[in-house]
Structure formats: C-alpha cells, structure tokens
Design a protein around this motif. Structure first.
Motif, PDB file in Angstrom:
ATOM      1  N   LEU A  82     -52.909 -10.400  35.581  1.00 53.42           N
ATOM      2  CA  LEU A  82     -52.653 -10.449  36.742  1.00 53.42           C
ATOM      3  C   LEU A  82     -51.005  -9.244  36.510  1.00 53.42           C
ATOM      4  O   LEU A  82     -51.096  -8.157  37.282  1.00 53.42           O
ATOM      5  N   ASN A  83     -50.852  -9.471  35.001  1.00 54.60           N
ATOM      6  CA  ASN A  83     -49.342  -8.727  35.143  1.00 54.60           C
ATOM      7  C   ASN A  83     -49.478  -7.688  34.725  1.00 54.60           C
ATOM      8  O   ASN A  83     -49.223  -6.171  35.000  1.00 54.60           O
ATOM      9  N   GLY A  84     -50.723  -6.954  34.181  1.00 55.58           N
ATOM     10  CA  GLY A  84     -51.409  -5.717  34.246  1.00 55.58           C
ATOM     11  C   GLY A  84     -51.224  -5.122  35.530  1.00 55.58           C
ATOM     12  O   GLY A  84     -50.861  -3.460  36.054  1.00 55.58           O
ATOM     13  N   LEU A  85     -52.455  -5.158  36.354  1.00 53.54           N
ATOM     14  CA  LEU A  85     -52.624  -5.204  37.469  1.00 53.54           C
ATOM     15  C   LEU A  85     -51.252  -4.987  38.838  1.00 53.54           C
ATOM     16  O   LEU A  85     -50.496  -4.106  38.927  1.00 53.54           O
TER      17      LEU A  85
ATOM     18  N   HIS B 235     -46.928  -1.146  40.540  1.00 55.63           N
ATOM     19  CA  HIS B 235     -45.344  -1.193  40.872  1.00 55.63           C
ATOM     20  C   HIS B 235     -45.687   0.441  40.679  1.00 55.63           C
ATOM     21  O   HIS B 235     -44.910   1.328  41.683  1.00 55.63           O
ATOM     22  N   ALA B 236     -45.974   1.180  39.408  1.00 52.19           N
ATOM     23  CA  ALA B 236     -45.802   2.641  39.323  1.00 52.19           C
ATOM     24  C   ALA B 236     -46.569   3.464  40.298  1.00 52.19           C
ATOM     25  O   ALA B 236     -46.093   4.612  40.658  1.00 52.19           O
ATOM     26  N   GLU B 237     -47.718   3.321  40.577  1.00 53.39           N
ATOM     27  CA  GLU B 237     -48.474   3.737  42.183  1.00 53.39           C
ATOM     28  C   GLU B 237     -47.760   3.501  43.402  1.00 53.39           C
ATOM     29  O   GLU B 237     -47.362   4.321  43.532  1.00 53.39           O
ATOM     30  N   ILE B 238     -47.361   2.715  43.236  1.00 50.12           N
ATOM     31  CA  ILE B 238     -46.661   2.959  44.677  1.00 50.12           C
ATOM     32  C   ILE B 238     -45.052   3.486  44.505  1.00 50.12           C
ATOM     33  O   ILE B 238     -44.924   4.689  45.445  1.00 50.12           O
ATOM     34  N   TYR B 239     -44.575   3.595  43.658  1.00 51.25           N
ATOM     35  CA  TYR B 239     -43.079   4.331  43.082  1.00 51.25           C
ATOM     36  C   TYR B 239     -43.385   5.602  43.179  1.00 51.25           C
ATOM     37  O   TYR B 239     -42.308   6.252  43.369  1.00 51.25           O
ATOM     38  N   GLN B 240     -45.048   5.864  42.090  1.00 49.02           N
ATOM     39  CA  GLN B 240     -44.976   7.329  41.634  1.00 49.02           C
ATOM     40  C   GLN B 240     -44.782   7.993  42.844  1.00 49.02           C
ATOM     41  O   GLN B 240     -44.508   8.975  43.095  1.00 49.02           O
ATOM     42  N   ARG B 241     -45.723   7.652  44.037  1.00 49.12           N
ATOM     43  CA  ARG B 241     -45.743   8.166  45.203  1.00 49.12           C
ATOM     44  C   ARG B 241     -44.873   8.745  45.575  1.00 49.12           C
ATOM     45  O   ARG B 241     -44.546   9.757  46.562  1.00 49.12           O
TER      46      ARG B 241
ATOM     47  N   SER C 159     -44.424  15.914  47.424  1.00 54.12           N
ATOM     48  CA  SER C 159     -45.334  16.897  47.391  1.00 54.12           C
ATOM     49  C   SER C 159     -46.300  16.061  47.514  1.00 54.12           C
ATOM     50  O   SER C 159     -47.514  15.695  48.299  1.00 54.12           O
ATOM     51  N   SER C 160     -46.191  14.843  46.859  1.00 50.99           N
ATOM     52  CA  SER C 160     -47.958  14.346  46.980  1.00 50.99           C
ATOM     53  C   SER C 160     -48.003  12.775  48.377  1.00 50.99           C
ATOM     54  O   SER C 160     -48.911  13.536  48.663  1.00 50.99           O
ATOM     55  N   GLY C 161     -46.470  13.014  48.585  1.00 49.76           N
ATOM     56  CA  GLY C 161     -47.096  12.667  50.291  1.00 49.76           C
ATOM     57  C   GLY C 161     -47.229  13.397  50.893  1.00 49.76           C
ATOM     58  O   GLY C 161     -49.006  13.321  51.983  1.00 49.76           O
ATOM     59  N   LEU C 162     -47.077  15.023  50.828  1.00 49.22           N
ATOM     60  CA  LEU C 162     -47.937  15.780  51.719  1.00 49.22           C
ATOM     61  C   LEU C 162     -49.017  16.160  52.044  1.00 49.22           C
ATOM     62  O   LEU C 162     -49.843  16.129  52.453  1.00 49.22           O
ATOM     63  N   VAL C 163     -49.154  16.092  50.839  1.00 48.78           N
ATOM     64  CA  VAL C 163     -50.895  16.449  50.380  1.00 48.78           C
ATOM     65  C   VAL C 163     -51.732  14.863  51.546  1.00 48.78           C
ATOM     66  O   VAL C 163     -52.529  14.879  51.851  1.00 48.78           O
ATOM     67  N   ARG C 164     -51.543  13.885  50.456  1.00 47.22           N
ATOM     68  CA  ARG C 164     -51.599  12.875  50.693  1.00 47.22           C
ATOM     69  C   ARG C 164     -51.504  12.201  52.665  1.00 47.22           C
ATOM     70  O   ARG C 164     -52.532  12.224  53.423  1.00 47.22           O
ATOM     71  N   TYR C 165     -50.359  13.124  53.116  1.00 45.67           N
ATOM     72  CA  TYR C 165     -50.472  13.269  54.697  1.00 45.67           C
ATOM     73  C   TYR C 165     -51.636  14.078  55.966  1.00 45.67           C
ATOM     74  O   TYR C 165     -52.077  13.213  56.067  1.00 45.67           O
ATOM     75  N   PHE C 166     -52.013  14.736  54.885  1.00 44.24           N
ATOM     76  CA  PHE C 166     -53.291  16.250  55.519  1.00 44.24           C
ATOM     77  C   PHE C 166     -54.508  15.159  54.846  1.00 44.24           C
ATOM     78  O   PHE C 166     -55.042  16.045  55.511  1.00 44.24           O
ATOM     79  N   ALA C 167     -54.119  14.538  53.705  1.00 39.76           N
ATOM     80  CA  ALA C 167     -55.941  14.479  53.471  1.00 39.76           C
ATOM     81  C   ALA C 167     -56.088  13.352  53.485  1.00 39.76           C
ATOM     82  O   ALA C 167     -57.657  12.377  53.228  1.00 39.76           O
TER      83      ALA C 167
END
Length: 210
Positions: free
Chosen positions: A1-4, A9-15, A20-28
């Motif tokens: 559970l700690n690993g998940l 946490h890394a996935e959310i705050y890194q994005r 630029s990742s947010g812009l790509v995510r918006y269009f994709a």
C-alpha cells in the motif's frame, strides 16, 4: 500500500509541475473525453441548426421570394445568386487581413452567443442555432434554385466545416448549462451547473483554438 501511495504521489505532482505534459494531456485525453461525455448536447445543437436549415432550403427551393422573407436582409444575397455573382469575392476589396478579421469576429460572436445563451435556460442558444441554420438553408435553397450550388458549396467547404463544428460544440456547451438548471438530477442545481460549466470550459478552450 505504501508503494502504491508513493507511485500515485509522484504521478500526480509530477504531472502538475510539468505544464507541457498538461497541454498534451488536454488535447490527447481531456478534450476528446469531454466531447464524448457530452456528445448528446452537441447532437441536439446540430439538430436545432439542421432542422431550420432543411425547412429554409425546401421553402426557398420551391419559392425563392418566400425564402427571402424568412430571413431579414438576405434579399441582396439572393439577388446576387440569381445574377450569378460570387458576392463573397467582395470581401477582398478592403484587403485580406481586414476580411479575415471580419469573418473571425463574426464566427467568435456566433459561437459565444450560442454558448452564453445557455444561461437563459438554453433559449438563446436554441435561437442562435436556429437562426443561423435558417440563414444557411435559405441561401442554399436559392443557390440550388438558380443553378449556383457548385459555387456556394465550393466556398462553404473551404472553411465552413471548422466554423460550423465550433458553433455546434459551443451551442452544445450552452445547452449543457441550461439543462443543468432545468434538470439537475439528484444533486443541487448549483452543483449541476458547476459540473456543466467545467465541461463547457474544457470544450470552449478547444473551440477558441479552432
């Protein structure tokens, strides 16, 4: 559970930090997903545009004079069609930059009215869609009646696909707002309107770029 949790946490705050990742995510992801979630409203907007267009086309095809009375100010367009004149060529008289600004401003105005009309329970959105559909139908009916259809559709096809698509999406976004007030479902009207507005804004950003 700690690993998940650490991975999440890394996935959310890194994005969040990577714009630029947010812009790509918006269009994709975000824009197409929102469009699919709200396609029924876009179809409703299309029908409110298409039905008056078909009615105007049928009436004008049989009687161009009657069609001219359906839309104020369209008489001179029908006269040009009957004379075989491509009236849109006149927009270049003041220069292409001025013509581009004029056309773009008009398209933006129609799209914004179609969207903002949702705050009046969707009534203004429906009116704008029906009015523009009727106008196109009357002009198209006159063009077919006077053997001018090839010229007209050649002109419309060059840019009309994008313009009309934007108007339908903006109109659908406006209808979402009106429907959220009329039929909020199991949540409060305020909450329903907030959710609809979030979806509508995501769609309007894409419309603005188009």
């Amino acid at each position: 559970l700690n690993g998940l949790v650490a991975l999440a946490h890394a996935e959310i705050y890194q994005r969040r930090a990577d714009r630029s990742s947010g812009l790509v995510r918006y269009f994709a992801v975000d824009l197409p997903r929102t469009f699919r979630e709200t396609w029924a409203y876009t179809v409703a907007a299309l029908l409110m545009f298409l039905l008056p267009a078909l009615a105007g086309f049928a009436i004008t095809l049989n009687d161009p004079a009657a069609g001219a009375r359906l839309v104020p100010g369209v008489e001179h367009v029908i006269r040009d069609i009957r004379a075989g004149r491509e009236w849109w060529l006149a927009i270049n008289d003041d220069g292409r930059a001025a013509s581009t600004a004029l056309i773009t401003t008009n398209n933006i105005r129609v799209a914004l009215l179609a969207f903002a009309g949702g705050m009046l329970l969707g009534t203004l959105s429906l009116f704008v869609l029906a009015q523009n559909g009727l106008l196109l139908g009357v002009v198209a009916g006159a063009a077919h009646a006077y053997g001018f259809s090839g010229n007209l559709w050649g002109f419309v096809a060059a840019h009309g696909v994008v313009e009309l698509s934007v108007i339908m999406i903006a109109g659908g976004a406006g209808l979402q707002l009106g429907w959220a007030v009329v039929r909020p479902g199991l949540i409060s009207r305020r909450a329903a309107l907030t959710l609809a507005a979030r979806r509508a804004i995501r769609l309007l950003i894409g419309c603005a770029l188009l």
